[in-house]
Scaffold this motif. Structure first.
Motif, PDB file in Angstrom:
ATOM      1  N   GLY A 205      -5.564  13.091   0.195  1.00  0.00           N
ATOM      2  CA  GLY A 205      -4.611  12.403  -0.676  1.00  0.00           C
ATOM      3  C   GLY A 205      -5.250  11.179  -1.287  1.00  0.00           C
ATOM      4  O   GLY A 205      -6.395  11.214  -1.724  1.00  0.00           O
ATOM      5  N   SER A 206      -4.531  10.071  -1.263  1.00  0.00           N
ATOM      6  CA  SER A 206      -5.043   8.849  -1.875  1.00  0.00           C
ATOM      7  C   SER A 206      -4.302   7.643  -1.328  1.00  0.00           C
ATOM      8  O   SER A 206      -3.261   7.765  -0.680  1.00  0.00           O
ATOM      9  CB  SER A 206      -4.883   8.901  -3.399  1.00  0.00           C
ATOM     10  N   VAL A 207      -4.842   6.475  -1.637  1.00  0.00           N
ATOM     11  CA  VAL A 207      -4.131   5.220  -1.411  1.00  0.00           C
ATOM     12  C   VAL A 207      -4.098   4.461  -2.729  1.00  0.00           C
ATOM     13  O   VAL A 207      -5.059   4.508  -3.508  1.00  0.00           O
ATOM     14  CB  VAL A 207      -4.767   4.346  -0.305  1.00  0.00           C
ATOM     15  N   ALA A 208      -2.984   3.793  -2.979  1.00  0.00           N
ATOM     16  CA  ALA A 208      -2.848   2.902  -4.130  1.00  0.00           C
ATOM     17  C   ALA A 208      -2.380   1.559  -3.601  1.00  0.00           C
ATOM     18  O   ALA A 208      -1.476   1.508  -2.759  1.00  0.00           O
ATOM     19  CB  ALA A 208      -1.844   3.465  -5.138  1.00  0.00           C
ATOM     20  N   VAL A 209      -2.981   0.489  -4.072  1.00  0.00           N
ATOM     21  CA  VAL A 209      -2.637  -0.848  -3.581  1.00  0.00           C
ATOM     22  C   VAL A 209      -2.156  -1.706  -4.735  1.00  0.00           C
ATOM     23  O   VAL A 209      -2.468  -1.453  -5.900  1.00  0.00           O
ATOM     24  CB  VAL A 209      -3.842  -1.514  -2.870  1.00  0.00           C
TER      25      VAL A 209
ATOM     26  N   GLN B 245       6.676  -3.214  -5.538  1.00  0.00           N
ATOM     27  CA  GLN B 245       6.959  -2.630  -6.846  1.00  0.00           C
ATOM     28  C   GLN B 245       5.665  -2.260  -7.572  1.00  0.00           C
ATOM     29  O   GLN B 245       5.568  -1.210  -8.205  1.00  0.00           O
ATOM     30  CB  GLN B 245       7.776  -3.614  -7.689  1.00  0.00           C
ATOM     31  N   HIS B 246       4.672  -3.133  -7.480  1.00  0.00           N
ATOM     32  CA  HIS B 246       3.389  -2.927  -8.152  1.00  0.00           C
ATOM     33  C   HIS B 246       2.656  -1.720  -7.581  1.00  0.00           C
ATOM     34  O   HIS B 246       2.129  -0.875  -8.326  1.00  0.00           O
ATOM     35  CB  HIS B 246       2.548  -4.193  -8.010  1.00  0.00           C
ATOM     36  N   ALA B 247       2.587  -1.607  -6.249  1.00  0.00           N
ATOM     37  CA  ALA B 247       1.924  -0.471  -5.624  1.00  0.00           C
ATOM     38  C   ALA B 247       2.658   0.826  -5.922  1.00  0.00           C
ATOM     39  O   ALA B 247       2.027   1.880  -6.132  1.00  0.00           O
ATOM     40  CB  ALA B 247       1.820  -0.695  -4.110  1.00  0.00           C
ATOM     41  N   THR B 248       3.999   0.772  -5.947  1.00  0.00           N
ATOM     42  CA  THR B 248       4.793   1.956  -6.284  1.00  0.00           C
ATOM     43  C   THR B 248       4.497   2.403  -7.705  1.00  0.00           C
ATOM     44  O   THR B 248       4.299   3.597  -7.979  1.00  0.00           O
ATOM     45  CB  THR B 248       6.293   1.646  -6.124  1.00  0.00           C
TER      46      THR B 248
ATOM     47  N   ALA C   8     -12.966  -3.081  -4.184  1.00  0.00           N
ATOM     48  CA  ALA C   8     -12.069  -3.878  -5.026  1.00  0.00           C
ATOM     49  C   ALA C   8     -11.179  -3.022  -5.907  1.00  0.00           C
ATOM     50  O   ALA C   8     -10.428  -3.556  -6.728  1.00  0.00           O
ATOM     51  CB  ALA C   8     -12.903  -4.823  -5.888  1.00  0.00           C
ATOM     52  N   SER C   9     -11.239  -1.707  -5.739  1.00  0.00           N
ATOM     53  CA  SER C   9     -10.449  -0.796  -6.579  1.00  0.00           C
ATOM     54  C   SER C   9      -8.975  -0.840  -6.222  1.00  0.00           C
ATOM     55  O   SER C   9      -8.586  -1.315  -5.153  1.00  0.00           O
ATOM     56  CB  SER C   9     -10.964   0.637  -6.427  1.00  0.00           C
ATOM     57  N   SER C  10      -8.149  -0.300  -7.110  1.00  0.00           N
ATOM     58  CA  SER C  10      -6.718  -0.211  -6.837  1.00  0.00           C
ATOM     59  C   SER C  10      -6.325   1.154  -6.282  1.00  0.00           C
ATOM     60  O   SER C  10      -5.226   1.317  -5.745  1.00  0.00           O
ATOM     61  CB  SER C  10      -5.916  -0.491  -8.112  1.00  0.00           C
TER      62      SER C  10
ATOM     63  N   ILE D 151       0.850  -1.199   0.000  1.00  0.00           N
ATOM     64  CA  ILE D 151       0.000   0.000   0.000  1.00  0.00           C
ATOM     65  C   ILE D 151       0.881   1.243   0.000  1.00  0.00           C
ATOM     66  O   ILE D 151       1.862   1.322   0.741  1.00  0.00           O
ATOM     67  CB  ILE D 151      -0.904   0.044   1.247  1.00  0.00           C
ATOM     68  N   VAL D 152       0.505   2.211  -0.827  1.00  0.00           N
ATOM     69  CA  VAL D 152       1.133   3.538  -0.802  1.00  0.00           C
ATOM     70  C   VAL D 152       0.061   4.546  -0.400  1.00  0.00           C
ATOM     71  O   VAL D 152      -1.001   4.608  -1.039  1.00  0.00           O
ATOM     72  CB  VAL D 152       1.714   3.934  -2.174  1.00  0.00           C
ATOM     73  N   HIS D 153       0.313   5.315   0.647  1.00  0.00           N
ATOM     74  CA  HIS D 153      -0.557   6.441   0.993  1.00  0.00           C
ATOM     75  C   HIS D 153       0.227   7.711   0.719  1.00  0.00           C
ATOM     76  O   HIS D 153       1.324   7.908   1.257  1.00  0.00           O
ATOM     77  CB  HIS D 153      -0.973   6.401   2.456  1.00  0.00           C
ATOM     78  N   SER D 154      -0.332   8.568  -0.134  1.00  0.00           N
ATOM     79  CA  SER D 154       0.390   9.776  -0.528  1.00  0.00           C
ATOM     80  C   SER D 154      -0.532  10.979  -0.556  1.00  0.00           C
ATOM     81  O   SER D 154      -1.757  10.855  -0.505  1.00  0.00           O
ATOM     82  CB  SER D 154       1.020   9.593  -1.919  1.00  0.00           C
TER      83      SER D 154
END
Length: 254
Positions: free
Chosen positions: A166-170, A175-178, A156-158, A93-96
């Motif tokens: 901000g946001s989260v990306a999973v 490497q995939h989350a980055t 189920a979103s990415s 997980i990336v929180h930015s």
């Protein structure tokens, strides 16, 4: 930590610096990975600016977000804990607070994919608003209840947009989350520019899915380039993650 967790710690430290270099993280934000040694636990740095994170800063957190006694932890560790609890498929997980993405969380314009490298956005981008359930707060995810609400909005979103925050990306790996965090920011910049020019031709769902399958197979290439672009890699690549398990170097060169 196991040897695999130590390798993840190395990747997480590198991801922090890569994301800073790409303008996704600054003095704030964080990256985590599901622990290989205990799937209900996760790895996350102690509370530290991303550009300064080293492998030795990565701590094993429990399912409730707890970690070593006396450690200064990220306040928003609960968003990681609850997303991992809700999404067994998520490995990182990336929180930015990436600047081009934030506007799409405060307007009624959807963050749709317009570049093939952000095809994953075609599955839909979720929205989360602390005010809807928790009233007027500082917008931070301060506890498990707020983290669970965010995880529910993510579904189920990415990617999930967090209003005014901000946001989260999973993803399926660090490497995939980055990758997803970087290209979400890039897509947002391109879309904002395009909207100022006129009507926009977005990717269809089928195009986005096809592009995502192709691009997901190229992440190792991107990771190699991104890692070579930060001094961190030049310093640590002399050590394998397993060799580093004997004791990570204490400091970074100036």
């Amino acid at each position: 930590m196991t040897a695999t967790d130590l390798e993840l710690a190395y990747d997480l430290a590198l991801a922090n610096r890569i994301l800073v270099r790409h303008g996704v993280l600054d003095a704030f934000g964080h990256v985590s990975a599901r622990a290989a040694s205990a799937p209900d636990h996760f790895l996350l740095s102690r509370n530290k600016a991303p550009a300064l994170v080293e492998p030795a800063d990565i701590l094993l957190h429990g399912a409730d977000g707890s970690a070593g006694q006396g450690e200064r932890l990220y306040l928003e560790r609960f968003l990681h804990a609850e997303i991992y609890r809700a999404r067994p498929d998520v490995m990182a997980i990336v929180h930015s607070h990436s600047p081009a993405v934030i506007p799409f969380g405060i307007v009624e314009v959807d963050l749709e994919p317009v570049i093939h490298t952000a095809g994953f956005l075609a599955e839909g981008v979720s929205r989360f608003d602390t005010r809807a359930e928790f009233g007027e707060t500082d917008l931070l995810i301060r506890n498990s209840k707020m983290g669970a609400s965010l995880a529910g909005s993510l579904g189920a979103s990415s990617v999930a947009l967090m209003r005014g925050h901000g946001s989260v990306a999973v993803g399926a790996s660090v490497q995939h989350a980055t990758y997803r965090a970087i290209y979400t920011e890039m897509n947002a910049r391109v879309l904002s520019t395009a909207l100022a020019l006129g009507s926009v031709a977005t990717l269809s769902s089928a195009e986005g899915l096809a592009a995502d399958v192709t691009n997901s197979g190229q992440i190792e290439r991107l990771w190699a380039v991104w890692g070579a672009d930060v001094r961190f890699a030049e310093y640590y690549d002399t050590l394998s993650p397993v060799a580093a398990s004997e004791g990570f170097p204490a400091g970074m060169p100036s």
